[in-house]
Design a protein around this motif. Structure first.
Motif, PDB file in Angstrom:
ATOM      1  N   MET A 159      -0.025  -2.923  21.391  1.00  0.00           N
ATOM      2  CA  MET A 159       0.339  -1.931  20.256  1.00  0.00           C
ATOM      3  C   MET A 159      -0.387  -2.165  19.204  1.00  0.00           C
ATOM      4  SD  MET A 159       4.075  -1.362  18.416  1.00  0.00           S
ATOM      5  CE  MET A 159       4.510  -3.065  18.849  1.00  0.00           C
ATOM      6  N   ASP A 160      -1.212  -1.313  18.666  1.00  0.00           N
ATOM      7  CA  ASP A 160      -2.067  -1.235  17.473  1.00  0.00           C
ATOM      8  C   ASP A 160      -0.999  -0.830  16.193  1.00  0.00           C
ATOM      9  OD1 ASP A 160      -3.912  -1.248  15.574  1.00  0.00           O
ATOM     10  OD2 ASP A 160      -4.963   0.550  16.314  1.00  0.00           O
ATOM     11  N   LEU A 161      -0.923  -1.907  15.467  1.00  0.00           N
ATOM     12  CA  LEU A 161       0.038  -1.609  14.190  1.00  0.00           C
ATOM     13  C   LEU A 161      -0.523  -0.890  13.224  1.00  0.00           C
ATOM     14  CD1 LEU A 161       1.163  -5.454  13.626  1.00  0.00           C
ATOM     15  CD2 LEU A 161       2.342  -3.422  14.736  1.00  0.00           C
ATOM     16  N   GLU A 162      -1.937  -0.753  13.131  1.00  0.00           N
ATOM     17  CA  GLU A 162      -2.639   0.337  12.329  1.00  0.00           C
ATOM     18  C   GLU A 162      -2.069   1.815  12.585  1.00  0.00           C
ATOM     19  OE1 GLU A 162      -4.091  -0.196   9.403  1.00  0.00           O
ATOM     20  OE2 GLU A 162      -3.659  -2.482   9.864  1.00  0.00           O
ATOM     21  N   LYS A 163      -1.875   2.129  13.700  1.00  0.00           N
ATOM     22  CA  LYS A 163      -1.581   3.258  14.314  1.00  0.00           C
ATOM     23  C   LYS A 163      -0.087   3.666  13.879  1.00  0.00           C
ATOM     24  CE  LYS A 163      -5.176   3.850  17.843  1.00  0.00           C
ATOM     25  NZ  LYS A 163      -5.404   4.165  19.102  1.00  0.00           N
ATOM     26  N   ARG A 164       1.013   2.600  13.853  1.00  0.00           N
ATOM     27  CA  ARG A 164       2.261   2.965  13.583  1.00  0.00           C
ATOM     28  C   ARG A 164       2.822   3.068  12.181  1.00  0.00           C
ATOM     29  NH1 ARG A 164       5.262   2.868  18.099  1.00  0.00           N
ATOM     30  NH2 ARG A 164       7.022   2.107  16.586  1.00  0.00           N
ATOM     31  N   ILE A 165       1.893   2.664  11.336  1.00  0.00           N
ATOM     32  CA  ILE A 165       2.231   2.665   9.973  1.00  0.00           C
ATOM     33  C   ILE A 165       1.580   3.970   9.184  1.00  0.00           C
ATOM     34  CG2 ILE A 165       2.350   1.641   7.612  1.00  0.00           C
ATOM     35  CD1 ILE A 165       2.727  -0.955   9.449  1.00  0.00           C
ATOM     36  N   HIS A 166       2.365   4.793   8.446  1.00  0.00           N
ATOM     37  CA  HIS A 166       1.406   5.762   7.912  1.00  0.00           C
ATOM     38  C   HIS A 166       0.433   5.534   7.022  1.00  0.00           C
ATOM     39  CE1 HIS A 166       4.345   8.816   9.324  1.00  0.00           C
ATOM     40  NE2 HIS A 166       5.375   7.991   9.162  1.00  0.00           N
ATOM     41  N   GLN A 167      -0.593   6.112   6.971  1.00  0.00           N
ATOM     42  CA  GLN A 167      -1.789   6.036   6.098  1.00  0.00           C
ATOM     43  C   GLN A 167      -1.644   5.704   4.662  1.00  0.00           C
ATOM     44  OE1 GLN A 167      -4.935   4.879   7.175  1.00  0.00           O
ATOM     45  NE2 GLN A 167      -3.891   4.944   9.155  1.00  0.00           N
ATOM     46  N   ASP A 168      -0.298   6.674   4.079  1.00  0.00           N
ATOM     47  CA  ASP A 168      -0.167   6.802   2.664  1.00  0.00           C
ATOM     48  C   ASP A 168       0.849   5.798   2.311  1.00  0.00           C
ATOM     49  OD1 ASP A 168       1.547   8.219   4.111  1.00  0.00           O
ATOM     50  OD2 ASP A 168       1.727   9.858   2.579  1.00  0.00           O
ATOM     51  N   HIS A 169       1.347   5.158   3.375  1.00  0.00           N
ATOM     52  CA  HIS A 169       2.551   4.183   2.925  1.00  0.00           C
ATOM     53  C   HIS A 169       2.149   2.906   1.870  1.00  0.00           C
ATOM     54  CE1 HIS A 169       5.470   1.199   3.388  1.00  0.00           C
ATOM     55  NE2 HIS A 169       6.196   1.815   4.177  1.00  0.00           N
ATOM     56  N   LEU A 170       3.101   2.995   0.913  1.00  0.00           N
ATOM     57  CA  LEU A 170       2.961   2.099  -0.375  1.00  0.00           C
ATOM     58  C   LEU A 170       2.304   0.729   0.169  1.00  0.00           C
ATOM     59  CD1 LEU A 170       3.188   1.879  -3.362  1.00  0.00           C
ATOM     60  CD2 LEU A 170       5.548   1.377  -2.962  1.00  0.00           C
ATOM     61  N   LEU A 171       2.768   0.303   1.099  1.00  0.00           N
ATOM     62  CA  LEU A 171       2.450  -1.300   1.575  1.00  0.00           C
ATOM     63  C   LEU A 171       0.805  -1.263   1.642  1.00  0.00           C
ATOM     64  CD1 LEU A 171       5.154  -2.815   3.650  1.00  0.00           C
ATOM     65  CD2 LEU A 171       4.465  -3.482   1.322  1.00  0.00           C
ATOM     66  N   ARG A 172       0.147  -0.206   2.216  1.00  0.00           N
ATOM     67  CA  ARG A 172      -1.213  -0.039   2.338  1.00  0.00           C
ATOM     68  C   ARG A 172      -1.929  -0.162   1.135  1.00  0.00           C
ATOM     69  NH1 ARG A 172      -3.267   0.638   7.248  1.00  0.00           N
ATOM     70  NH2 ARG A 172      -1.775   1.683   8.917  1.00  0.00           N
ATOM     71  N   ARG A 173      -1.534   0.387   0.033  1.00  0.00           N
ATOM     72  CA  ARG A 173      -2.350   0.284  -1.287  1.00  0.00           C
ATOM     73  C   ARG A 173      -1.717  -1.145  -1.878  1.00  0.00           C
ATOM     74  NH1 ARG A 173      -0.259   5.421  -4.245  1.00  0.00           N
ATOM     75  NH2 ARG A 173       1.556   5.133  -2.706  1.00  0.00           N
ATOM     76  N   THR A 174      -0.826  -1.554  -1.578  1.00  0.00           N
ATOM     77  CA  THR A 174      -0.199  -2.797  -2.312  1.00  0.00           C
ATOM     78  C   THR A 174      -1.035  -3.906  -1.642  1.00  0.00           C
ATOM     79  OG1 THR A 174       2.199  -2.249  -2.518  1.00  0.00           O
ATOM     80  CG2 THR A 174       1.700  -4.552  -2.589  1.00  0.00           C
ATOM     81  N   LYS A 175      -1.380  -3.930  -0.373  1.00  0.00           N
ATOM     82  CA  LYS A 175      -2.062  -4.660   0.453  1.00  0.00           C
ATOM     83  C   LYS A 175      -3.478  -4.839  -0.091  1.00  0.00           C
ATOM     84  CE  LYS A 175      -3.715  -6.276   5.043  1.00  0.00           C
ATOM     85  NZ  LYS A 175      -4.909  -6.820   4.601  1.00  0.00           N
ATOM     86  N   VAL A 176      -4.096  -3.727  -0.653  1.00  0.00           N
ATOM     87  CA  VAL A 176      -5.601  -3.628  -0.702  1.00  0.00           C
ATOM     88  C   VAL A 176      -5.680  -4.541  -2.461  1.00  0.00           C
ATOM     89  CG1 VAL A 176      -7.096  -2.128  -1.801  1.00  0.00           C
ATOM     90  CG2 VAL A 176      -6.173  -1.481   0.375  1.00  0.00           C
ATOM     91  N   ALA A 177      -4.450  -4.083  -3.232  1.00  0.00           N
ATOM     92  CA  ALA A 177      -4.513  -4.543  -4.338  1.00  0.00           C
ATOM     93  C   ALA A 177      -4.387  -6.104  -4.310  1.00  0.00           C
ATOM     94  CB  ALA A 177      -3.501  -4.166  -5.110  1.00  0.00           C
ATOM     95  N   ALA A 178      -3.486  -6.561  -3.438  1.00  0.00           N
ATOM     96  CA  ALA A 178      -3.396  -8.059  -3.335  1.00  0.00           C
ATOM     97  C   ALA A 178      -4.758  -8.737  -2.789  1.00  0.00           C
ATOM     98  CB  ALA A 178      -2.094  -8.039  -2.512  1.00  0.00           C
ATOM     99  N   ASP A 179      -5.190  -7.968  -1.832  1.00  0.00           N
ATOM    100  CA  ASP A 179      -6.557  -8.815  -1.090  1.00  0.00           C
ATOM    101  C   ASP A 179      -7.426  -8.605  -2.336  1.00  0.00           C
ATOM    102  OD1 ASP A 179      -5.213  -8.983   1.369  1.00  0.00           O
ATOM    103  OD2 ASP A 179      -6.156  -7.263   2.330  1.00  0.00           O
ATOM    104  N   THR A 180      -7.569  -7.737  -3.008  1.00  0.00           N
ATOM    105  CA  THR A 180      -8.606  -7.852  -3.953  1.00  0.00           C
ATOM    106  C   THR A 180      -8.541  -8.940  -5.222  1.00  0.00           C
ATOM    107  OG1 THR A 180      -8.793  -5.321  -3.939  1.00  0.00           O
ATOM    108  CG2 THR A 180      -9.851  -6.463  -5.893  1.00  0.00           C
ATOM    109  N   VAL A 181      -7.282  -9.058  -5.604  1.00  0.00           N
ATOM    110  CA  VAL A 181      -7.020 -10.238  -6.449  1.00  0.00           C
ATOM    111  C   VAL A 181      -7.026 -11.738  -5.693  1.00  0.00           C
ATOM    112  CG1 VAL A 181      -5.186 -11.214  -7.755  1.00  0.00           C
ATOM    113  CG2 VAL A 181      -5.654  -8.833  -8.063  1.00  0.00           C
TER     114      VAL A 181
END
Length: 77
Positions: free
Chosen positions: A1-23
């Motif tokens: 199962m590909d988790l990337e396909k199961r979570i909406h592209q505009d979900h808030l956690l995606r943006r939060t992950k990008v910000a956390a990964d950057t820091v």
């Protein structure tokens, strides 16, 4: 199962992950200097901080409860 396909592209956690990964990428050299090259293996501080962020965002009452939540909630993976 590909988790990337199961979570909406505009979900808030995606943006939060990008910000956390950057820091955390910016902080990673500091973490590397704090750890000895030899010794016990440990969980990378970046993973611990990301888990703490999820615990705070979802008001999980303990780390143990969070570990159980990971088994059931695909968003945390």
């Amino acid at each position: 199962m590909d988790l990337e396909k199961r979570i909406h592209q505009d979900h808030l956690l995606r943006r939060t992950k990008v910000a956390a990964d950057t820091v955390l990428t910016w902080l990673s050299p500091d973490f590397d200097r704090m750890y000895m090259p030899a010794g016990w293996d440990s969980v990378p501080p970046e993973q611990l901080l990301k888990a703490s962020l999820l615990i705070a965002l979802y008001s999980v009452h303990s780390e143990r409860a969070f570990c159980e939540e990971i088994e059931y909630n695909l968003l945390n993976r």
